[in-house]
Design a protein around this motif. Structure first.
Motif, PDB file in Angstrom:
ATOM      1  N   SER A 149      83.079 -99.148   7.154  1.00 30.30           N
ATOM      2  CA  SER A 149      84.257 -99.884   6.708  1.00 30.30           C
ATOM      3  C   SER A 149      85.413 -99.648   7.664  1.00 30.30           C
ATOM      4  CB  SER A 149      84.650 -99.434   5.296  1.00 30.30           C
ATOM      5  OG  SER A 149      85.943 -99.888   4.964  1.00 30.30           O
ATOM      6  N   GLY A 150      86.062-100.729   8.075  1.00 31.63           N
ATOM      7  CA  GLY A 150      87.217-100.610   8.965  1.00 31.63           C
ATOM      8  C   GLY A 150      88.376 -99.888   8.320  1.00 31.63           C
ATOM      9  N   PHE A 151      88.485 -99.970   7.001  1.00 29.65           N
ATOM     10  CA  PHE A 151      89.567 -99.275   6.297  1.00 29.65           C
ATOM     11  C   PHE A 151      89.513 -97.773   6.567  1.00 29.65           C
ATOM     12  CE2 PHE A 151      91.153 -97.122   2.427  1.00 29.65           C
ATOM     13  CZ  PHE A 151      92.471 -97.565   2.463  1.00 29.65           C
ATOM     14  N   HIS A 152      88.312 -97.243   6.762  1.00 30.22           N
ATOM     15  CA  HIS A 152      88.167 -95.807   7.032  1.00 30.22           C
ATOM     16  C   HIS A 152      88.871 -95.412   8.328  1.00 30.22           C
ATOM     17  CE1 HIS A 152      84.247 -95.428   4.474  1.00 30.22           C
ATOM     18  NE2 HIS A 152      85.178 -96.165   3.890  1.00 30.22           N
ATOM     19  N   GLY A 153      88.826 -96.303   9.319  1.00 33.95           N
ATOM     20  CA  GLY A 153      89.503 -96.011  10.579  1.00 33.95           C
ATOM     21  C   GLY A 153      90.997 -95.901  10.400  1.00 33.95           C
ATOM     22  N   LEU A 154      91.547 -96.681   9.458  1.00 33.20           N
ATOM     23  CA  LEU A 154      92.982 -96.614   9.186  1.00 33.20           C
ATOM     24  C   LEU A 154      93.348 -95.274   8.556  1.00 33.20           C
ATOM     25  CD1 LEU A 154      93.678-100.180   7.713  1.00 33.20           C
ATOM     26  CD2 LEU A 154      93.693 -99.425  10.092  1.00 33.20           C
ATOM     27  N   VAL A 155      92.520 -94.819   7.625  1.00 29.45           N
ATOM     28  CA  VAL A 155      92.774 -93.530   6.984  1.00 29.45           C
ATOM     29  C   VAL A 155      92.576 -92.394   7.994  1.00 29.45           C
ATOM     30  CG1 VAL A 155      92.032 -91.939   5.163  1.00 29.45           C
ATOM     31  CG2 VAL A 155      92.114 -94.403   4.715  1.00 29.45           C
ATOM     32  N   SER A 156      91.493 -92.472   8.763  1.00 28.90           N
ATOM     33  CA  SER A 156      91.182 -91.424   9.737  1.00 28.90           C
ATOM     34  C   SER A 156      92.322 -91.220  10.728  1.00 28.90           C
ATOM     35  CB  SER A 156      89.904 -91.780  10.500  1.00 28.90           C
ATOM     36  OG  SER A 156      88.791 -91.844   9.636  1.00 28.90           O
ATOM     37  N   SER A 157      92.869 -92.327  11.237  1.00 30.51           N
ATOM     38  CA  SER A 157      93.917 -92.242  12.247  1.00 30.51           C
ATOM     39  C   SER A 157      95.319 -92.310  11.664  1.00 30.51           C
ATOM     40  CB  SER A 157      93.752 -93.386  13.255  1.00 30.51           C
ATOM     41  OG  SER A 157      93.930 -94.647  12.630  1.00 30.51           O
TER      42      SER A 157
ATOM     43  N   GLY B 259      73.302 -97.168   7.463  1.00 30.17           N
ATOM     44  CA  GLY B 259      74.703 -97.395   7.785  1.00 30.17           C
ATOM     45  C   GLY B 259      75.510 -96.118   7.734  1.00 30.17           C
ATOM     46  N   THR B 260      75.257 -95.291   6.732  1.00 22.91           N
ATOM     47  CA  THR B 260      75.966 -94.010   6.617  1.00 22.91           C
ATOM     48  C   THR B 260      75.691 -93.122   7.819  1.00 22.91           C
ATOM     49  OG1 THR B 260      75.967 -94.043   4.189  1.00 22.91           O
ATOM     50  CG2 THR B 260      76.164 -91.891   5.257  1.00 22.91           C
ATOM     51  N   ILE B 261      74.429 -93.015   8.202  1.00 25.37           N
ATOM     52  CA  ILE B 261      74.036 -92.086   9.266  1.00 25.37           C
ATOM     53  C   ILE B 261      74.491 -92.557  10.646  1.00 25.37           C
ATOM     54  CG2 ILE B 261      72.060 -91.029  10.450  1.00 25.37           C
ATOM     55  CD1 ILE B 261      70.547 -91.248   7.749  1.00 25.37           C
ATOM     56  N   PHE B 262      74.237 -93.826  10.982  1.00 25.36           N
ATOM     57  CA  PHE B 262      74.434 -94.285  12.357  1.00 25.36           C
ATOM     58  C   PHE B 262      75.672 -95.161  12.567  1.00 25.36           C
ATOM     59  CE2 PHE B 262      69.776 -93.653  11.938  1.00 25.36           C
ATOM     60  CZ  PHE B 262      69.634 -92.655  12.900  1.00 25.36           C
ATOM     61  N   PHE B 263      76.312 -95.587  11.479  1.00 23.32           N
ATOM     62  CA  PHE B 263      77.484 -96.444  11.609  1.00 23.32           C
ATOM     63  C   PHE B 263      78.745 -95.741  11.078  1.00 23.32           C
ATOM     64  CE2 PHE B 263      74.070 -99.330  12.163  1.00 23.32           C
ATOM     65  CZ  PHE B 263      74.555-100.491  12.756  1.00 23.32           C
ATOM     66  N   ALA B 264      78.764 -95.484   9.770  1.00 27.30           N
ATOM     67  CA  ALA B 264      79.968 -94.949   9.137  1.00 27.30           C
ATOM     68  C   ALA B 264      80.339 -93.568   9.673  1.00 27.30           C
ATOM     69  CB  ALA B 264      79.783 -94.885   7.626  1.00 27.30           C
ATOM     70  N   GLY B 265      79.335 -92.692   9.788  1.00 27.54           N
ATOM     71  CA  GLY B 265      79.620 -91.327  10.223  1.00 27.54           C
ATOM     72  C   GLY B 265      80.277 -91.260  11.576  1.00 27.54           C
ATOM     73  N   ILE B 266      79.698 -91.945  12.552  1.00 29.83           N
ATOM     74  CA  ILE B 266      80.232 -91.883  13.912  1.00 29.83           C
ATOM     75  C   ILE B 266      81.546 -92.655  14.018  1.00 29.83           C
ATOM     76  CG2 ILE B 266      79.051 -93.919  14.858  1.00 29.83           C
ATOM     77  CD1 ILE B 266      78.399 -92.082  17.312  1.00 29.83           C
ATOM     78  N   HIS B 267      81.740 -93.684  13.180  1.00 31.07           N
ATOM     79  CA  HIS B 267      82.981 -94.464  13.154  1.00 31.07           C
ATOM     80  C   HIS B 267      84.138 -93.622  12.612  1.00 31.07           C
ATOM     81  CE1 HIS B 267      85.838 -97.011  10.881  1.00 31.07           C
ATOM     82  NE2 HIS B 267      85.714 -97.869  11.877  1.00 31.07           N
ATOM     83  N   ASP B 268      83.955 -93.028  11.432  1.00 27.40           N
ATOM     84  CA  ASP B 268      85.027 -92.251  10.810  1.00 27.40           C
ATOM     85  C   ASP B 268      85.350 -90.999  11.621  1.00 27.40           C
ATOM     86  OD1 ASP B 268      84.329 -94.186   8.996  1.00 27.40           O
ATOM     87  OD2 ASP B 268      84.278 -92.861   7.265  1.00 27.40           O
ATOM     88  N   PHE B 269      84.303 -90.310  12.021  1.00 26.64           N
ATOM     89  CA  PHE B 269      84.420 -89.112  12.854  1.00 26.64           C
ATOM     90  C   PHE B 269      85.145 -89.467  14.155  1.00 26.64           C
ATOM     91  CE2 PHE B 269      81.445 -85.711  15.006  1.00 26.64           C
ATOM     92  CZ  PHE B 269      82.553 -85.002  15.420  1.00 26.64           C
ATOM     93  N   GLY B 270      84.735 -90.563  14.786  1.00 27.95           N
ATOM     94  CA  GLY B 270      85.317 -90.959  16.066  1.00 27.95           C
ATOM     95  C   GLY B 270      86.760 -91.392  15.945  1.00 27.95           C
ATOM     96  N   ALA B 271      87.129 -92.040  14.844  1.00 30.01           N
ATOM     97  CA  ALA B 271      88.521 -92.474  14.669  1.00 30.01           C
ATOM     98  C   ALA B 271      89.451 -91.265  14.561  1.00 30.01           C
ATOM     99  CB  ALA B 271      88.642 -93.359  13.434  1.00 30.01           C
ATOM    100  N   ILE B 272      88.999 -90.218  13.856  1.00 32.34           N
ATOM    101  CA  ILE B 272      89.811 -88.992  13.780  1.00 32.34           C
ATOM    102  C   ILE B 272      89.952 -88.377  15.159  1.00 32.34           C
ATOM    103  CG2 ILE B 272      89.933 -86.661  12.834  1.00 32.34           C
ATOM    104  CD1 ILE B 272      88.366 -87.659  10.407  1.00 32.34           C
ATOM    105  N   TRP B 273      88.840 -88.249  15.870  1.00 29.09           N
ATOM    106  CA  TRP B 273      88.853 -87.650  17.210  1.00 29.09           C
ATOM    107  C   TRP B 273      89.761 -88.429  18.161  1.00 29.09           C
ATOM    108  CZ3 TRP B 273      86.614 -90.247  21.503  1.00 29.09           C
ATOM    109  CH2 TRP B 273      86.651 -89.537  22.703  1.00 29.09           C
ATOM    110  N   ALA B 274      89.646 -89.745  18.173  1.00 26.18           N
ATOM    111  CA  ALA B 274      90.445 -90.573  19.075  1.00 26.18           C
ATOM    112  C   ALA B 274      91.929 -90.436  18.773  1.00 26.18           C
ATOM    113  CB  ALA B 274      90.014 -92.041  18.957  1.00 26.18           C
TER     114      ALA B 274
END
Length: 558
Positions: free
Chosen positions: A303-311, A92-107
């Protein structure tokens, strides 16, 4: 099995994920541009938009997303055995969380630091935005209300942690001034800040502070909750460089030191995993492994909460777009390391299988207590530290992370009310003080309105946090995937995790629906139906948005 084996495999896999997979994603998928002018520079205001050193920003981002959840979730999920929890955390860390958190900041950075909720309206549509904003509000409400209960409980149960927890705020204020005023270099400030923080941890047991069981007709637990929300309200209005950044940064450093202490003790002690790899003798009433594993462990896997922090906060402080990989992906790796520590402490920190089974006599047990007790056992026997000192160290670690998440969560909830004021043209809601008051008021209404005089109302709806949170992660991945389609870039790296999360979330909601019905819990039953409808609508919006975006791209081709 030796706990060292899991430690080496887990850390090694996460390291490969960061150095290889995240580099590929940065270059080929998100295509980061070092010359892109980030919102931190474009809208710099010294309060929310502040260009920040990537190490300091990593500390803010990591400790904001970590909280107590990557400890609680894995330390509960090991009731199914250590193997499922371990595999989900690592993959989950490698293929889910990393690309999710990273992508939310980028977006967010590519769209003027808009929150992922507001961004949904531009990328997917207004209907999806409405769903997203409701889900976001529910998640933040749960996080803020529950983490206040968690911190209050820790301070009531571990009086030795009170001085370190509150003293860390003073340390952070001083560190913020030293960094911002450039009085000292970052390495020097970092060393001094960590020394001060650990000095407080060792002082704590000598000066325990116990809140009376009753104060002015209120329970001690309720008084701590009110104090915590008063503090969080003030913290959410202060410039990020003054308290939020330095508090998170120093906490990030102390976490890594704490992890090194725990990992070092584990290597020296070389304990055996007393818990089974797959537990076939689960207590009565324990739900099925699939799909509940994937919503029980959210933070620490995705975690979806990470997307809130990222963005919400991180994207407003990113100095260079290329920093997003280190801050976002490595932030997810840091949380994965914490989740791995929780798994090891909760499975190897007991003398016998019988002791472990006594801790896990029913589903939902374990959590922070298993982490603190198991970790203290490993540190005491591995390094020889007094058990009370080791327990204080781990308790403070959990409380500080819950506190930093609460700080960020309340600031994000303030942003939600301000965005609603912008969407529905209500200028009064956009004022920071009013929006903060609404955020605190809604949390207290849940805490004391639903929970009564002890303020534990957040715990009532907490059973729905996992599913609601993962639905939020799916929405964030949907936004990122649609952006990638429009940019004619590979989408499967985000679409595959999105589909997996939607399937598991809907299955978990259906399973919980039956549980709440059997329990006669009409309140949670209705909320579950609301979230289930939202999940189905998200799946439909996902299909429609992707189809629409691919058609638009096809029409643009010659």
């Amino acid at each position: 099995m030796s706990a060292i084996f899991l430690l080496v495999v887990g850390l090694g896999a996460m390291a490969l994920g960061y150095f290889i997979y995240s580099k590929f994603v940065a270059q080929k998928i998100y295509q980061l541009d070092p010359d892109f002018k980030t919102p931190a520079h474009e809208f710099e205001d010294g309060v929310d938009y502040v260009p920040t050193n990537r190490f300091v920003l990593w500390g803010h981002h990591f400790t904001s997303v970590a909280g107590a959840a990557p400890i609680v979730g894995p330390a509960i999920a090991v009731i199914w055995g250590w193997a499922p929890a371990f595999m989900w955390v690592v993959f989950g860390t490698i293929f889910f969380a990393g690309i999710h958190d990273f992508g939310a900041i980028w977006a967010s950075v590519r769209n003027k630091a808009k929150s992922v909720g507001a961004l949904t309206g531009d990328v997917v549509g207004k209907r999806a935005r409405s769903i997203f904003m409701i889900v976001i509000f529910l998640v933040l409400l749960m996080v803020n209300a529950v983490f206040a209960v968690v911190i209050a409980g820790l301070m009531m149960n571990f009086s030795s942690a009170v001085v370190p927890v509150w003293g860390a705020i003073l340390v952070a204020l001083i560190v913020g001034q030293l960094i911002y005023r450039r009085v000292m270099s970052l390495p020097v400030v970092s060393v001094l800040g960590v020394i001060a923080l650990y000095a407080l941890i060792f002082i704590g047991p000598s000066v325990p502070i116990q809140m009376p069981s009753e104060v002015a007709g209120m329970s001690g637990n309720a008084v701590w909750i009110l104090i915590l929300f008063a503090y969080a309200a003030i913290a959410s209005l202060l410039p990020v460089w003054m308290l939020l950044q330095p508090r998170d940064y120093i906490n990030g450093l102390q976490l890594f030191i704490g992890l090194l202490v725990l990992y070092g003790a584990l290597v020296l002690l070389n304990p055996t995993l007393v818990a089974p790899a797959f537990n076939s003798d689960v207590p009565a009433g324990t739900p099925s492994l699939i799909p509940l594993l994937f919503v029980t462990i959210a933070c620490g896997a995705i975690s979806g909460f990470h997307g809130l922090v990222s963005s919400g906060t991180t994207s407003k402080q990113l100095n260079k777009e290329t920093d997003a990989r280190f801050v976002g992906y490595f932030g997810a790796v840091g949380e994965g390391m914490l989740a791995l520590a929780a798994i090891l402490a909760a499975t190897a920190g007991f003398a016998t299988l019988g002791d472990w089974q006594a801790m896990y006599s029913a589903f939902g047990q374990g959590g922070v207590n298993a982490f603190v007790e198991g970790g203290a056992y490993i540190i005491h026997n591995g390094l020889g530290l007094p058990e009370v000192t080791a327990a204080t160290l781990l308790t403070v670690m959990a409380a500080l992370f819950a506190g930093t998440t609460m700080d960020t969560g309340l600031r994000l909830q303030r942003y939600i009310f301000q965005e609603w004021g912008d969407i529905y043209q209500q200028p009064w809601m956009k004022k920071p003080a009013i929006a903060t008051g609404l955020a605190v008021g809604s949390c207290l209404l849940l805490a004391f309105g639903a929970g009564g005089a002890d303020g534990s109302g957040g715990l009532i709806i907490w059973p729905l946090f996992g599913t609601t949170n993962q639905l939020l992660a799916g929405l964030t991945l949907l936004v990122i995937t649609v952006m990638l389609v429009r940019l004619k870039r590979p989408m499967w790296y985000t679409l595959a995790p999105l589909c997996f999360l939607l399937v598991m979330t809907i299955l978990a909601l259906l399973l919980q629906l039956r549980t709440f019905w059997n329990q006669g819990n009409m309140f949670l039953l209705v909320l579950d139906i609301v979230v289930l409808i939202a999940a189905i609508m998200v799946a439909m919006e996902c299909a429609a948005a992707l189809k629409r975006s691919r058609s638009e791209v096809a029409e643009q081709q010659p």
